[in-house]
Design an enzyme around this catalytic site. Sequence first.
Site, PDB file in Angstrom:
ATOM      1  N   ARG A  87       9.002  -3.825  -5.326  1.00 41.95           N
ATOM      2  CA  ARG A  87       9.735  -2.560  -5.141  1.00 41.95           C
ATOM      3  C   ARG A  87       9.935  -2.267  -3.659  1.00 41.95           C
ATOM      4  NH1 ARG A  87       5.175   1.991  -6.626  1.00 41.95           N
ATOM      5  NH2 ARG A  87       3.391   0.898  -5.731  1.00 41.95           N
ATOM      6  N   ASP A  93      -3.423 -10.236  -1.960  1.00 44.01           N
ATOM      7  CA  ASP A  93      -2.019  -9.913  -1.676  1.00 44.01           C
ATOM      8  C   ASP A  93      -1.888  -8.624  -0.881  1.00 44.01           C
ATOM      9  OD1 ASP A  93      -2.900  -9.072  -4.455  1.00 44.01           O
ATOM     10  OD2 ASP A  93      -1.146  -7.785  -4.232  1.00 44.01           O
ATOM     11  N   ASN A  94      -3.007  -7.915  -0.677  1.00 37.94           N
ATOM     12  CA  ASN A  94      -2.993  -6.690   0.129  1.00 37.94           C
ATOM     13  C   ASN A  94      -3.736  -6.857   1.451  1.00 37.94           C
ATOM     14  OD1 ASN A  94      -1.679  -5.275  -1.961  1.00 37.94           O
ATOM     15  ND2 ASN A  94      -3.627  -4.841  -2.964  1.00 37.94           N
ATOM     16  N   GLY A 134      10.710  -0.855  -9.939  1.00 39.07           N
ATOM     17  CA  GLY A 134      11.146  -0.953  -8.554  1.00 39.07           C
ATOM     18  C   GLY A 134      11.055   0.336  -7.769  1.00 39.07           C
TER      19      GLY A 134
END
Length: 567
Positions: free
Chosen positions: A153, A320-321, A186
Site C-alpha cells: 500500500r 521486513d520492518n 492498499g
Amino acid sequence: MWWRPWLPACLAWGCVAALCGSRGLCPAPNASRPEPGQCPRRRAAELCAWALSSDSLLDPFPVDVIQENYVRNVRNCIFSVVYPTPFKSRVRLVAVSKEVLENVLDLDISVKGSSDFLEFISGGKVIFGSVPLAHRYGGHQFGSWAGQLGDGRAHLIGVYTNRHGERWELQLKGSGKTPYSRNGDGRAVLRSSVREFLCSEAMHHLGIPTSRAASLVVSDDDVWRDQFYNGNIKKERGAIVLRLAKSWFRIGSLEILAHSGELDLLRRLLDFIIQEHFPSIAMNDSNRYLEFFSTVVSETANLISLWMSVGFAHGVCNTDNFSLLSITIDYGPFGFMDSYDPNFVPNTSDDERRYKIGNQASVGLFNLSKLLQALKPLLDPRQKQLASQILEGYGEHYHSRFTELFKTKLGLLGSNENDNYLIAFLLKIMEDTKADFTMTFRELSEITADQLKELHIPEEFWALQDLGKHKLFSEWVTMYLLRLNSNNGDSDAKRRTRMATVNPRYILRNWMAESAVQKANLNDFSEVQLLEQVLQHPFQRQEAAERAGYSLRPPAWAKHLKVSCSS
C-alpha cells in the site's frame, strides 16, 4: 523503455503532471529549472520549480516485466512500476512538518496552501521525472518465513537530493493497491496514519535514526478495518502519509532474492546499497559484504539500545520492518511505555509477546541471523566463519551501548565497576513500583542532589514520589549520590543541565495520540498539529504542552487503551 512515459516538452523540467491527462503546471519560459531529483537554488514556493527522479533506482536493476497492476508472485526484479490510486472523495490536509518541507525537501512552507501540493501528497499528481514504484521484498514474520511481502500500500514516488547533498527517497503510504497487496485494499486509515506521522517526527527529535514524515492527508473514502481482529469490522477514513528515508531497503529486500535463488540480482542490489549508503566500504574490497554485515550488526545494536533508552517498543520487529540502514521504519502498533515494564507489549495481536520491549535486543539478533543467512551465498567459507563471529559480538555491542546510554541518562561521568548494578537496581525499583519510565529520568534531571539526599521530593515530581514508596529507594539514592560525587569536575547544576538534554519531558504517549485521532476524526486537526510542534522540542519545557497535561500523570483511561496491527 516502457516505464519512461513520454510527456510534452513543457513538462520536462519538474512540473506537476496530473494522471489521466489533466493539465500540467509549467513554469514560465525563463524560470529556473532544476534537473530531475536535484534541489532548486532556493526553497521552491511552487511545485513546478521542484523535481524528483527515479533513475537512480531504475537504471541499476531489471523492472517487473508485467505492466498491469494486479496481485501476483513477482520474480527477477527489485521494483514494479505502479501508479498511486487517487481518493474519490474530498481530501483535507491534516498536518505538515515545516522542518521536513523546508530543510529536507527545499520547499517553502507556503506551498502547503496550494491545490497542486494537496493533489501531489494524496497521490493525485505525479512529479515529472518520477516513476512510481512498489518494492518487492520478503521477510520473517513472528519468526517464520512469510514469502513474498512487498509494498502492498505504498508507492516510492521518487528520489530527491537537497541543497545539503542529502539523498531522500519519498514514499506515499496508503496510496492504493500494488502487485504486493495480497488480500489488502492498499489503503491506510486516519488512526494509524496520525500515529505514524507524529511518531516519525518525534523519534527524529529524540535523536533516534528514523524515517521522516512530511505530510498527512485524510479523505472521506470508506476504509473497512477489523481493528483488533475480533470480528468487529468498522468503517474508517482513508489517509496518506508522505514519508521519507535515505533508503527503504530492509533485511527482507535481500531475503527474497536469496530464497528465490536470484543470486546475481542479490549481488547487484547489495553492491548498490553499499555504494550508495556505506561510503566507508571500498567497492573493490573482496570483504565488502563482510564489512557491510559488521556495520549493520553494530548499528542495529545501537538502534535498539536507543529505542530502549526512551522506552520505545516497535511492536512488529519482523525482518521486513528492519532497515538495512538501521533506522526506525514502518510505524505500526508501536508504543512508548508509561509505567516501566520489561514485558510491555504495545501490539494487542502479539499473543505470544514475542515483541515485548524487553525482548527487542534478542529479536534484533534473530533478524541479523536471517540477514547473514541471506548473505551466505555470496560469502566464501572463511568469510562465513568470520561473519558468524561478528554476529556473536552483537550482544557485547548492545550491552555496551545500552550501558553507555543509561549512564548518560543518570548523569554519570567516567566509569565505575558498579555502574551496571546501579542501573539495574533503579530499573528493578521502577518495575516494582510501576514508576513512569520517562518522567522518572526527567525528574531525576530536575531534582537537586540536596533534595534527594534529604528524600524531600516535591509534589510536582510525581514519578519520583511513586518510586519513593519502595523500601529500597533510600538505599538506591545513597548509592546514586555517592556515584555522582565521583564525577570529576562536575557540579549539581552541570549534572542537571546535562541530564535534561538527554531525558525528554515529552514523548508520544498512546493516550496523547488517541486524543489527537479522535479529534481528527471530527476534522479538528488542532491536536495533531500541536503534538507535532511540541514533539519537535521534547527536552524543553513548553507552556502549551504543560497546559495540555503532556507531562502529568497519564489519565486513568489511558491504561485501558489498546493498539492494533490493523492499520
